[in-house]
Scaffold this active site. Structure first.
Site, PDB file in Angstrom:
ATOM      1  N   GLU A  95       0.853  -1.188   0.000  1.00 20.97           N
ATOM      2  CA  GLU A  95       0.000   0.000   0.000  1.00 20.97           C
ATOM      3  C   GLU A  95       0.891   1.240   0.000  1.00 20.97           C
ATOM      4  O   GLU A  95       1.705   1.428   0.908  1.00 20.97           O
ATOM      5  CB  GLU A  95      -0.910   0.021   1.234  1.00 20.97           C
ATOM      6  CG  GLU A  95      -2.052  -0.968   1.175  1.00 20.97           C
ATOM      7  CD  GLU A  95      -3.244  -0.480   0.318  1.00 20.97           C
ATOM      8  OE1 GLU A  95      -3.197   0.662  -0.198  1.00 20.97           O
ATOM      9  OE2 GLU A  95      -4.200  -1.260   0.173  1.00 20.97           O
ATOM     10  N   HIS A 133      -3.176  -3.069  -8.639  1.00 20.59           N
ATOM     11  CA  HIS A 133      -4.492  -3.593  -8.246  1.00 20.59           C
ATOM     12  C   HIS A 133      -5.468  -3.465  -9.419  1.00 20.59           C
ATOM     13  O   HIS A 133      -6.300  -4.348  -9.668  1.00 20.59           O
ATOM     14  CB  HIS A 133      -5.006  -2.800  -7.034  1.00 20.59           C
ATOM     15  CG  HIS A 133      -6.041  -3.513  -6.237  1.00 20.59           C
ATOM     16  ND1 HIS A 133      -6.722  -2.904  -5.207  1.00 20.59           N
ATOM     17  CD2 HIS A 133      -6.523  -4.783  -6.305  1.00 20.59           C
ATOM     18  CE1 HIS A 133      -7.583  -3.784  -4.696  1.00 20.59           C
ATOM     19  NE2 HIS A 133      -7.480  -4.920  -5.338  1.00 20.59           N
ATOM     20  N   ASP A 143      -6.493   1.657  -8.544  1.00 20.58           N
ATOM     21  CA  ASP A 143      -5.192   1.988  -7.948  1.00 20.58           C
ATOM     22  C   ASP A 143      -4.074   1.068  -8.465  1.00 20.58           C
ATOM     23  O   ASP A 143      -4.372  -0.049  -8.867  1.00 20.58           O
ATOM     24  CB  ASP A 143      -5.280   1.943  -6.404  1.00 20.58           C
ATOM     25  CG  ASP A 143      -5.692   0.585  -5.857  1.00 20.58           C
ATOM     26  OD1 ASP A 143      -6.695   0.030  -6.332  1.00 20.58           O
ATOM     27  OD2 ASP A 143      -4.989   0.079  -4.973  1.00 20.58           O
TER      28      ASP A 143
HETATM   29 ZN   LIG Z   1      -5.903  -1.497  -3.939  1.00 16.40          ZN
END
Ligand SMILES: [Zn+2]
Length: 224
Positions: A95, A133, A143
């Site tokens: 992330e 993703h 994203d």
């Molecule tokens: Zn994601």
């Protein structure tokens, strides 16, 4: 905990065993779409969230490791890559703190790159292992988004960058490369593909799209 020696350990309970004894063969990049890196980190550790990732990378390059690389984190969700679902069982999730509307600062990109180099070494991965993703959740996720500099990763052999081959059947080549989508999601497929490999492209499907997708399918076909 198997992972990056420079990361700050910040354990999340939101994880489990990789199914079927799988080991990581993919890396999935995300953006957090939250106000701050700390807020995202804390959410990914909250049992109510039922989501997590192996790593969170802050804008200033700070790195937290939430889940051991040997464990299954909950970041990819529904979707598929190369014809197989349960991407979580065979991937590492990163992330990257970003609202979705800002560039990714230099110290953050540099940290993502050193993290990827370590992952490649620990799991014997090559550049085609790295996905967005958006690549494996067509029509559902966008994203790490249009601001993410995939070409920069490719220049360091941390991702792939296609050229052009003789244009073929766009959808057949997309499947051969690894994309999965449902009927009615053809526009979402085109926009996910362009966001990553043809930045700035717009309008209906064209010859350049077909040539680039053909090159992806020819050089990096999904294993049969
Ligand atoms: Zn994601």
């Amino acid at each position: 905990m198997i992972g990056d020696a420079g990361a700050v350990a910040w354990p999340s309970e939101n994880c489990g065993d990789r199914r079927g004894g799988q080991t990581p063969s993919l890396v999935v990049l995300h953006y957090t779409a939250m106000k701050s890196a700390e807020a995202a980190r804390d959410w990914l550790c909250n049992p109510e969230a039922q989501v997590s990732a192996h790593y969170v990378v802050a804008e200033d390059g700070r790195l937290w490791q939430l889940v051991c690389e040997g464990r299954r984190a909950w970041h990819a969700g529904a979707g598929s890559w190369q014809g197989r679902a349960d991407v979580n069982s065979r991937s590492i999730g990163i992330e990257i703190a970003n609202t979705g509307f800002h560039p990714f600062p230099e110290p953050q990109m540099a940290r993502v790159e050193t993290l990827l180099r370590g992952i490649f070494t620990r799991w014997n991965l090559t550049p085609e292992a790295v996905l967005g993703h958006s690549d494996m959740a067509i029509g559902r996720k966008i994203d790490p988004g249009p601001r993410f500099d995939w070409n920069r990763l490719a220049r360091q052999e941390l991702s792939i960058w296609p050229g052009r081959s003789a244009p073929g059947d766009f959808e057949a080549d997309a499947r051969r490369f690894g994309y999965g989508w449902k009927p009615g999601q053809e526009d979402a497929l085109l926009s996910a593909f362009r966001m990553r490999f043809c930045p700035g492209a717009s309008g209906p499907l064209n010859e350049a799209d077909r040539a680039v997708m053909a090159d992806l399918a020819r050089r990096w076909p999904a294993p049969a």
